[in-house]
Design a protein around this motif. Sequence first.
Motif, mmCIF file in Angstrom:
data_model
loop_
_atom_site.group_PDB
_atom_site.id
_atom_site.type_symbol
_atom_site.label_atom_id
_atom_site.label_comp_id
_atom_site.label_asym_id
_atom_site.label_seq_id
_atom_site.Cartn_x
_atom_site.Cartn_y
_atom_site.Cartn_z
ATOM 1 N N SER A 143 0.829 -1.206 0.000
ATOM 2 C CA SER A 143 0.000 0.000 0.000
ATOM 3 C C SER A 143 0.864 1.258 0.000
ATOM 4 C CB SER A 143 -0.941 0.001 1.211
ATOM 5 O OG SER A 143 -0.248 0.233 2.413
ATOM 6 N N LEU A 144 2.010 1.209 0.683
ATOM 7 C CA LEU A 144 2.920 2.357 0.682
ATOM 8 C C LEU A 144 3.576 2.532 -0.689
ATOM 9 C CD1 LEU A 144 4.667 1.920 4.167
ATOM 10 C CD2 LEU A 144 2.626 3.213 3.602
ATOM 11 N N LEU A 145 3.956 1.426 -1.309
ATOM 12 C CA LEU A 145 4.573 1.505 -2.640
ATOM 13 C C LEU A 145 3.578 2.019 -3.673
ATOM 14 C CD1 LEU A 145 6.564 -1.856 -2.606
ATOM 15 C CD2 LEU A 145 7.566 0.430 -2.699
ATOM 16 N N GLY A 146 2.337 1.541 -3.606
ATOM 17 C CA GLY A 146 1.334 1.981 -4.569
ATOM 18 C C GLY A 146 1.067 3.466 -4.491
ATOM 19 N N GLY A 147 1.192 4.031 -3.298
ATOM 20 C CA GLY A 147 0.975 5.464 -3.142
ATOM 21 C C GLY A 147 1.981 6.323 -3.877
ATOM 22 N N LEU A 148 3.107 5.730 -4.285
ATOM 23 C CA LEU A 148 4.146 6.485 -4.992
ATOM 24 C C LEU A 148 3.777 6.787 -6.439
ATOM 25 C CD1 LEU A 148 7.293 4.421 -3.864
ATOM 26 C CD2 LEU A 148 6.368 6.467 -2.760
ATOM 27 N N ILE A 149 2.738 6.149 -6.960
ATOM 28 C CA ILE A 149 2.498 6.157 -8.405
ATOM 29 C C ILE A 149 1.879 7.448 -8.907
ATOM 30 C CG2 ILE A 149 1.212 5.003 -10.249
ATOM 31 C CD1 ILE A 149 1.570 2.381 -8.715
ATOM 32 N N THR A 150 1.002 8.068 -8.137
ATOM 33 C CA THR A 150 0.310 9.269 -8.612
ATOM 34 C C THR A 150 0.490 10.426 -7.642
ATOM 35 O OG1 THR A 150 -1.787 8.818 -7.480
ATOM 36 C CG2 THR A 150 -1.472 7.814 -9.663
ATOM 37 N N LEU A 151 0.089 11.584 -8.108
ATOM 38 C CA LEU A 151 0.178 12.795 -7.293
ATOM 39 C C LEU A 151 -0.608 12.652 -5.998
ATOM 40 C CD1 LEU A 151 0.859 15.834 -6.916
ATOM 41 C CD2 LEU A 151 -1.204 16.336 -8.225
ATOM 42 N N VAL A 152 -1.802 12.026 -6.062
ATOM 43 C CA VAL A 152 -2.674 11.954 -4.887
ATOM 44 C C VAL A 152 -2.535 10.634 -4.142
ATOM 45 C CG1 VAL A 152 -4.349 13.531 -5.888
ATOM 46 C CG2 VAL A 152 -4.615 11.072 -6.270
ATOM 47 N N GLY A 153 -1.578 9.798 -4.540
ATOM 48 C CA GLY A 153 -1.442 8.502 -3.888
ATOM 49 C C GLY A 153 -0.979 8.585 -2.456
ATOM 50 N N THR A 154 -0.209 9.599 -2.128
ATOM 51 C CA THR A 154 0.301 9.747 -0.772
ATOM 52 C C THR A 154 0.575 11.219 -0.504
ATOM 53 O OG1 THR A 154 1.987 8.972 0.793
ATOM 54 C CG2 THR A 154 2.709 9.366 -1.462
ATOM 55 N N SER A 155 0.482 11.612 0.743
ATOM 56 C CA SER A 155 0.669 13.019 1.102
ATOM 57 C C SER A 155 2.022 13.579 0.685
ATOM 58 C CB SER A 155 0.467 13.197 2.616
ATOM 59 O OG SER A 155 -0.846 12.858 2.992
ATOM 60 N N PRO A 156 3.145 12.830 0.834
ATOM 61 C CA PRO A 156 4.429 13.386 0.398
ATOM 62 C C PRO A 156 4.444 13.839 -1.055
ATOM 63 C CG PRO A 156 4.810 11.474 1.773
ATOM 64 C CD PRO A 156 3.329 11.557 1.557
ATOM 65 N N ASN A 157 3.770 13.107 -1.943
ATOM 66 C CA ASN A 157 3.746 13.519 -3.346
ATOM 67 C C ASN A 157 3.032 14.854 -3.517
ATOM 68 O OD1 ASN A 157 4.974 11.104 -3.796
ATOM 69 N ND2 ASN A 157 3.399 10.257 -5.130
ATOM 70 N N ILE A 158 1.912 15.021 -2.826
ATOM 71 C CA ILE A 158 1.165 16.282 -2.904
ATOM 72 C C ILE A 158 2.018 17.435 -2.395
ATOM 73 C CG2 ILE A 158 -0.855 17.528 -2.044
ATOM 74 C CD1 ILE A 158 -2.295 14.826 -1.840
#
Length: 591
Positions: A143-158
């Motif tokens: 679930s943590l790795l999948g969040g890396l894929i898009t802008l909204v996948g995880t808070s750090p990307n945003i």
Amino acid sequence: MDQQQTLALAIIAGMMALFVWGRLRYDLVAVIALIAAYLVGIVPAEKAFSGFSSDIVIIVASALILSSAVSRSGIVELVMSYASFDLSKPRSQIVTLTTGVAALSAFVKNIGTLAMFLPIAFKFARRSGTSPSVLLMPMSFASLLGGLITLVGTSPNIIVSQAREKLLGTPFRMFDFAAVGIGLTLAGIVFLAVGYRLLPTGRRATASIEAAFNLDAYATEVTVPESSPYIGKPVGELEKQTEGELDVAVLIRGGLNKANPAKNTKIRVDDLLILHGEPEVLERAVAVGKFVLVRQDKQPTKESASDEIGVMEAVVGNESPFVGRTVSENQLFDRYDLNLLAVSRRGSRITRRLNTVRLKAGDAIVLQGNMRFMPEALGELGCLPLAERPLGLGRSRNTYLPIAILAAAMLLVALGVVPVAIGFFGAATLVILANSINLREAYNAIDWPILVMLGALIPVSDAAQSTGLTGSIANLVSLLSDVLPQWGYVAILLLIAMGVTPFLNNAATVLILAPIAVSVATSLKLNPDPLLMAVAIGAGCDFLTPIGHQCNTLVMGPGGYRFGDYWRLGLPLSAIVLVIGVPLILLFWPL
């Protein structure tokens, strides 16, 4: 380094120390840092609350609402139900579950995705005899790795995207993270399909879904009525009838407690028994013995003929009002129309009456109530449901509408038709208007402490830049240019972010490191994008402890994990992210 830079450094260092100390919640630490920054003069009064109007806060809040709407739609359970019959080997189960979790985590908040997949994992475990501990940690990491894929996948990307816009003029777009994120996710899934063997095997759970939820046996409380066939019979006979799977932990008679009563102790009318066992065993014993469960005299309310009074297993979250308090103090029945029927606590044996047990984060509990209102009540109580129910959550609502709204918002944002904040704020409004999620559920879906922390830390992060602190740190780092190749700066920032985020909230990690990354790039005349990507990826990859990310905390209890189990699987996965991540970043984002 001048006085203002020294003050800024002292505040950030103190804030990080408080984060690591862990006695104060992260949002309170951020507020303290903001007040301190104002008092020493590095954050002016007119900018003190500017962070709460930031696009970052709006995007994160909207993404949480959309995530909750998708979670309640039942679409994941519907899709995965078709794949749950032919998977019998741990490796195929892990590949299926981690792929599904990772794919959905790209668009839905990872904690929500993981919660949706937990019942599916327990179904796999029940049908195949696989230990749940084999499945849950790989799912959390996926679930943590999948969040890396898009802008909204995880808070750090945003946050990195908004930092790029503020520092360089343009943000990252929706799928700018995809090339690197997909590569790391695929590599991670391949590793997890083999690396799960690094998890300890000596603590294998039973295959049943109920036993998977039970890290230790549940404790429940019953009274003995006149109609019980066990009146006059010894305690040992009751235990023998369940083939040793039931334990009479306490017998209370006339106000006197007998812990571990002798096997020849005769059971009498009105005795109160505290029983330990798996839910199926407890249910069977209560039925055969005609015992009366605690609180059975006060039944939850049915507001319509279609309402169903049922039970649900849930895990107590870190922020639950249950933590440190009893159900009596929380007025569970009077306020929420719920009864507490059983409690399970890993490593501890419950020998007290249930209404006097002070619950802890990670406790598994069994609640009885109106199933129509149970999800809302669990949300208010900060508990995550664990047991799969015959009627899935949200099935009465439009299953596909939230997905369609989310997809439309992402398309509009990706094409540049609307800004990210407007696109997701509008989509969150639409799912509420479409009744995919009601207003109460929407407000409950928002992680308010995270928003408060973001709003408070943004001015502090700005102060680190305005005082020149980030530039000074960047200059110190640039002194390594004579001995360090250019790609080494990407590796260092990725490594620092991965090392810090298990102890410092990932959003705070990005807010501190992103300006430093840009300053380093400016000082060395490098492209800042690969350095920002390294910060985002490192902050999103928290594989070393159960406390750094909610996903890791969530699976610790049901999986029966110990603190040291995480690094056994997480350390090699972190090394893979470092070894593969740096070349991928440089391939798609050259220096």
